[in-house]
Design a protein around this motif. Structure first.
Motif, mmCIF file in Angstrom:
data_model
loop_
_atom_site.group_PDB
_atom_site.id
_atom_site.type_symbol
_atom_site.label_atom_id
_atom_site.label_comp_id
_atom_site.label_asym_id
_atom_site.label_seq_id
_atom_site.Cartn_x
_atom_site.Cartn_y
_atom_site.Cartn_z
ATOM 1 N N ALA A 190 17.344 6.241 -6.318
ATOM 2 C CA ALA A 190 18.178 5.051 -6.521
ATOM 3 C C ALA A 190 19.428 5.082 -5.664
ATOM 4 O O ALA A 190 19.907 4.050 -5.197
ATOM 5 C CB ALA A 190 18.560 4.926 -7.997
ATOM 6 N N GLY A 191 19.947 6.282 -5.426
ATOM 7 C CA GLY A 191 21.207 6.401 -4.711
ATOM 8 C C GLY A 191 21.108 6.442 -3.210
ATOM 9 O O GLY A 191 22.138 6.400 -2.528
ATOM 10 N N GLN A 192 19.905 6.499 -2.626
ATOM 11 C CA GLN A 192 19.850 6.680 -1.181
ATOM 12 C C GLN A 192 18.755 5.911 -0.454
ATOM 13 O O GLN A 192 18.831 5.744 0.753
ATOM 14 C CB GLN A 192 19.688 8.169 -0.864
ATOM 15 N N GLY A 193 17.718 5.455 -1.118
ATOM 16 C CA GLY A 193 16.620 4.815 -0.405
ATOM 17 C C GLY A 193 16.945 3.412 0.074
ATOM 18 O O GLY A 193 17.625 2.651 -0.603
ATOM 19 N N ASP A 194 16.420 3.038 1.241
ATOM 20 C CA ASP A 194 16.589 1.692 1.792
ATOM 21 C C ASP A 194 15.430 0.800 1.353
ATOM 22 O O ASP A 194 14.677 0.270 2.152
ATOM 23 C CB ASP A 194 16.665 1.754 3.323
ATOM 24 N N ASP A 253 0.831 -1.202 0.000
ATOM 25 C CA ASP A 253 0.000 0.000 0.000
ATOM 26 C C ASP A 253 0.866 1.252 0.000
ATOM 27 O O ASP A 253 1.985 1.276 0.501
ATOM 28 C CB ASP A 253 -0.958 -0.026 1.190
ATOM 29 N N HIS A 254 0.300 2.309 -0.572
ATOM 30 C CA HIS A 254 1.045 3.548 -0.796
ATOM 31 C C HIS A 254 1.419 4.255 0.509
ATOM 32 O O HIS A 254 0.633 4.310 1.462
ATOM 33 C CB HIS A 254 0.219 4.521 -1.635
ATOM 34 N N TYR A 255 2.628 4.806 0.500
ATOM 35 C CA TYR A 255 3.055 5.708 1.574
ATOM 36 C C TYR A 255 3.899 6.785 0.912
ATOM 37 O O TYR A 255 5.024 6.530 0.486
ATOM 38 C CB TYR A 255 3.861 4.970 2.648
ATOM 39 N N GLU A 256 3.338 7.979 0.794
ATOM 40 C CA GLU A 256 3.966 9.036 0.009
ATOM 41 C C GLU A 256 4.681 10.061 0.890
ATOM 42 O O GLU A 256 4.166 10.467 1.936
ATOM 43 C CB GLU A 256 2.912 9.763 -0.828
ATOM 44 N N MET A 257 5.854 10.472 0.444
ATOM 45 C CA MET A 257 6.576 11.572 1.057
ATOM 46 C C MET A 257 6.423 12.823 0.188
ATOM 47 O O MET A 257 6.340 12.734 -1.037
ATOM 48 C CB MET A 257 8.053 11.225 1.216
ATOM 49 N N PHE A 258 6.397 13.987 0.852
ATOM 50 C CA PHE A 258 6.205 15.255 0.173
ATOM 51 C C PHE A 258 7.277 16.244 0.609
ATOM 52 O O PHE A 258 7.845 16.121 1.692
ATOM 53 C CB PHE A 258 4.829 15.848 0.510
ATOM 54 N N LYS A 259 7.499 17.257 -0.239
ATOM 55 C CA LYS A 259 8.403 18.331 0.156
ATOM 56 C C LYS A 259 7.844 19.107 1.341
ATOM 57 O O LYS A 259 8.567 19.482 2.269
ATOM 58 C CB LYS A 259 8.614 19.296 -1.018
ATOM 59 N N TRP A 279 11.159 8.913 -1.652
ATOM 60 C CA TRP A 279 12.005 8.642 -0.484
ATOM 61 C C TRP A 279 12.938 9.809 -0.183
ATOM 62 O O TRP A 279 13.170 10.186 0.963
ATOM 63 C CB TRP A 279 12.826 7.385 -0.752
ATOM 64 N N HIS A 280 13.483 10.382 -1.225
ATOM 65 C CA HIS A 280 14.535 11.385 -1.093
ATOM 66 C C HIS A 280 14.037 12.700 -0.498
ATOM 67 O O HIS A 280 14.853 13.515 -0.050
ATOM 68 C CB HIS A 280 15.173 11.648 -2.450
ATOM 69 N N LEU A 281 12.724 12.911 -0.486
ATOM 70 C CA LEU A 281 12.200 14.184 0.016
ATOM 71 C C LEU A 281 12.172 14.252 1.544
ATOM 72 O O LEU A 281 12.304 15.334 2.124
ATOM 73 C CB LEU A 281 10.791 14.429 -0.528
ATOM 74 N N GLN A 282 11.987 13.108 2.177
ATOM 75 C CA GLN A 282 11.949 13.038 3.647
ATOM 76 C C GLN A 282 12.701 11.771 4.071
ATOM 77 O O GLN A 282 12.121 10.828 4.603
ATOM 78 C CB GLN A 282 10.499 13.002 4.156
ATOM 79 N N ARG A 283 13.988 11.787 3.838
ATOM 80 C CA ARG A 283 14.758 10.552 4.000
ATOM 81 C C ARG A 283 14.721 10.023 5.433
ATOM 82 O O ARG A 283 14.560 8.823 5.660
ATOM 83 C CB ARG A 283 16.212 10.790 3.571
ATOM 84 N N GLN A 284 14.856 10.897 6.414
ATOM 85 C CA GLN A 284 14.866 10.452 7.810
ATOM 86 C C GLN A 284 13.531 9.819 8.191
ATOM 87 O O GLN A 284 13.494 8.764 8.830
ATOM 88 C CB GLN A 284 15.175 11.630 8.738
ATOM 89 N N MET A 313 12.601 5.883 9.069
ATOM 90 C CA MET A 313 11.886 5.566 10.304
ATOM 91 C C MET A 313 10.695 4.650 10.030
ATOM 92 O O MET A 313 10.459 3.671 10.739
ATOM 93 C CB MET A 313 11.399 6.856 10.973
ATOM 94 N N VAL A 314 9.946 4.959 8.971
ATOM 95 C CA VAL A 314 8.792 4.145 8.603
ATOM 96 C C VAL A 314 9.212 2.714 8.309
ATOM 97 O O VAL A 314 8.640 1.748 8.826
ATOM 98 C CB VAL A 314 8.090 4.749 7.363
#
Length: 268
Positions: free
Chosen positions: A143-147, A39-45, A87-92, A96-97
């Motif tokens: 691609a370069g930072q998400g877990d 299921d979707h989990y979206e990060m925003f600026k 992912w890259h917009l709210q990496r921390q 955590m999620v």
């Protein structure tokens, strides 16, 4: 034959109205043995407008999976996944999620540019080349930072453009696409083959056969198959075509995850 669908949604996602129980029934009817509920989990600026950590939503997703895993034990494995966008917009917060729940599988994806969903752009009024390049540059950051375990529907933008009668081809930016693929491979991340495009105006999978060929040329071997089903009747849809395409390109295995541990199974 491909018997595991690694990208399905239920009514926990804002774009689905199908209870997970019905998704599971559809999987069983289609001969699928394992699904990943992503299921979707979206990060925003704009973190003030869109809180990046929503525990109530996540708890509900986990509860749905656990209930259906028990209900369909012996018929279908119901895996706990998540599709984490931007992912890259709210990496921390994203880290955590992913770290807070016992996920089997995590998808990294990209749906929103400047907090606007790709489906809402007016493609006929925009410079397609610039838009495509910016889209791919954002994917390279992910691609370069998400877990995550696999990147979903790499050239998704072509779907929304096609729905408005516009052709956008990520293949036109070969150097940038190959850089995304090489980054994924270097980090041990995989690529999703998403069959949903076969049911839409674009009439091809994500990514295209050409991009999958580049992935193999670069040494990529981690692939999952997902229908991106939001309805029971779409679970496993297009898997026969996907299996034939992968075999024709020389891929021998598809990837599976439990507790985020990778195994490879031969394509039958």
């Amino acid at each position: 034959m491909l018997l595991e669908d690694y990208h399905v949604h239920c009514l926990n996602s804002p774009d689905s109205r199908e209870p997970l129980e019905m998704i599971c029934q559809g999987a069983i009817e289609a001969g699928i043995r394992e699904i990943m509920v992503t299921d979707h989990y979206e990060m925003f600026k704009d973190a003030d407008k869109y809180p990046p950590y929503r525990q109530e939503y996540l708890d509900k997703c986990v509860q749905s999976v656990e209930e259906c895993r028990d209900k369909f034990e012996g018929q279908l494995y119901v895996g706990l996944g998540i599709e984490l966008g931007q992912w890259h917009l709210q990496r921390q917060a994203a880290d955590m999620v992913v770290g807070a729940y016992p996920f089997d599988y995590v998808i990294g994806s990209f749906h929103k540019l400047d907090d606007i969903d790709l489906k809402f752009f007016h493609y006929k009024e925009l410079d397609s080349k610039k838009l495509c390049r910016r889209y791919l540059e954002e994917l390279l950051l992910i691609a370069g930072q998400g877990d995550f375990d696999c990147m979903a529907h790499l050239d998704l933008i072509k779907r929304y453009a096609a729905e408005q009668g516009v052709s956008i081809r990520a293949e036109d930016e070969e150097e940038l696409v190959r850089e995304i693929l090489k980054t994924l491979i270097k980090r041990g991340k995989g690529l999703e083959v998403n069959t949903s495009g076969l049911r839409q105006a674009v009439k091809e999978m994500f990514p295209s056969a050409g991009i999958l060929r580049w992935y193999r040329e670069e040494g990529g071997s981690i692939l999952t198959i997902g229908s991106d089903a939001h309805r029971r009747q779409d679970v496993g849809a297009g898997f026969e075509e996907a299996g034939k395409l992968l075999s024709s390109l020389g891929f021998l295995y598809v990837s599976h995850f439990r507790g985020r541990k990778l195994t490879q199974k031969k394509i039958e």
